[in-house]
Design a protein around this motif. Structure first.
Motif, PDB file in Angstrom:
ATOM      1  N   VAL A  66     -10.059  -3.216  23.081  1.00  0.00           N
ATOM      2  CA  VAL A  66      -9.251  -2.984  21.879  1.00  0.00           C
ATOM      3  C   VAL A  66      -9.066  -1.475  21.747  1.00  0.00           C
ATOM      4  O   VAL A  66      -9.983  -0.704  21.991  1.00  0.00           O
ATOM      5  N   ASN A  99      -5.944  -8.895  21.327  1.00  0.00           N
ATOM      6  CA  ASN A  99      -6.269  -7.530  20.887  1.00  0.00           C
ATOM      7  C   ASN A  99      -5.358  -7.063  19.753  1.00  0.00           C
ATOM      8  O   ASN A  99      -5.761  -6.244  18.913  1.00  0.00           O
ATOM      9  N   ASP A 155      -9.215 -14.921  10.583  1.00  0.00           N
ATOM     10  CA  ASP A 155     -10.639 -14.831  10.951  1.00  0.00           C
ATOM     11  C   ASP A 155     -11.134 -16.156  11.529  1.00  0.00           C
ATOM     12  O   ASP A 155     -11.782 -16.199  12.571  1.00  0.00           O
ATOM     13  N   HIS A 205      -5.940 -13.266   5.569  1.00  0.00           N
ATOM     14  CA  HIS A 205      -6.916 -12.643   6.469  1.00  0.00           C
ATOM     15  C   HIS A 205      -7.977 -13.679   6.869  1.00  0.00           C
ATOM     16  O   HIS A 205      -8.357 -13.779   8.039  1.00  0.00           O
ATOM     17  N   LEU A 236      -5.734  -7.558  11.648  1.00  0.00           N
ATOM     18  CA  LEU A 236      -6.941  -7.614  10.804  1.00  0.00           C
ATOM     19  C   LEU A 236      -7.100  -6.356   9.947  1.00  0.00           C
ATOM     20  O   LEU A 236      -7.972  -6.298   9.081  1.00  0.00           O
ATOM     21  N   HIS A 284      -6.886  -7.204  16.457  1.00  0.00           N
ATOM     22  CA  HIS A 284      -7.828  -6.130  16.121  1.00  0.00           C
ATOM     23  C   HIS A 284      -7.132  -4.785  15.954  1.00  0.00           C
ATOM     24  O   HIS A 284      -7.594  -3.921  15.230  1.00  0.00           O
ATOM     25  N   GLU A 285      -6.009  -4.630  16.644  1.00  0.00           N
ATOM     26  CA  GLU A 285      -5.293  -3.349  16.593  1.00  0.00           C
ATOM     27  C   GLU A 285      -4.359  -3.258  15.390  1.00  0.00           C
ATOM     28  O   GLU A 285      -3.972  -2.166  14.983  1.00  0.00           O
TER      29      GLU A 285
END
Ligand code: ADP
Ligand code: NI
Length: 226
Positions: free
Chosen positions: A164, A182, A212, A208, A189, A185-186
């Protein structure tokens, strides 16, 4: 005798209806995640948030409708093309310069350009439209859009060996070569903590949680644990 000094100013409902048709025709068949139904969802969320935040809903609706008419990532890197096209369109309808300029400014500043790149909005109307656009990258729809985009650019779904990254500039973010997982995460989130309005924050918290749950399950299945 009554004189109508504002006879040149078009009715907001006329401007919105014409703009809706213009955008729908322009974006028909768009497959990178900015199709008409993305616009329709952003418009709906923006009007909902805008009503709770007490802002100018005419500006909000026009900016939401026009915010992706020319995505800079897909149009040769011209960041201001969308704002320019929107301004020309509104001018052709006779919309007054102050509204036109406000809408164009929102379109020019609304896009996410990487973790380390600030993208704060100057006006409350802009904050509302940015929240609505970001919400559409979250939750179940956000998950679907991420994988649709990944397929569109022929990007790898998931590769545990690809790290990431925290993109520190708009250029680096735009030139990224990552995986779709990724991308959560980038960008995806991180959006919850970047909402501008209280209403946006409330909806974002829920979306969100959906992402998750999805990611937890995805990684469990990857590891053969579910
Ligand atoms: P915005 O409309 O907020 O400017 P983008 O144009 O960056 O959003 O992205 C459009 C959609 O495609 C979003 O749902 C976003 O999450 C998704 N997307 C953008 N880049 C990637 C990527 N590298 N991998 C997967 N999905 C992506
Ligand atoms: Ni958008």
């Amino acid at each position: 005798m009554r004189v109508r000094i504002s006879s040149d100013i078009p009715e907001p409902s006329f401007v919105v209806a014409r703009t809706e048709r213009f955008v729908a025709e322009r974006l028909a068949g768009e497959a990178s995640g900015h199709d008409w139904w993305h616009i329709a969802r952003v418009r709906h969320s923006a009007l909902t948030i805008g009503a709770e935040e007490g802002v100018d809903l005419f500006v909000v609706e026009l900016a939401a409708l026009l915010h992706d008419i020319a995505d800079w990532k897909l149009n040769g890197g011209d960041e201001l093309l969308g704002a320019t096209l929107a301004s020309e369109w509104l001018s052709s309808l006779g919309v007054e310069p102050s509204i036109r300029e406000h809408v164009a400014e929102i379109i020019a500043t609304t896009s996410f350009k990487g973790v380390g790149v600030p993208s704060s909005m100057r006006t409350r109307e802009g904050a509302v439209v940015q929240d609505a656009d970001r919400l559409d990258a979250m939750g179940a729809i956000g998950i679907a859009r991420a994988f649709a985009f990944g397929g569109f650019v022929r990007q790898v779904l998931h590769d545990p060996d690809v790290p990431v990254q925290a993109y520190a500039s708009a250029e680096a973010y735009n030139a990224r070569t990552g995986t779709t997982i990724n991308h959560f995460h980038e960008k995806l989130l991180l959006l919850r903590d970047r909402m501008n309005t209280a209403t946006g924050q409330r909806i974002a918290a829920d979306r969100h949680a959906v992402m998750d749950t999805f990611l937890t399950r995805f990684l469990l299945e990857c590891d053969g644990k579910a």
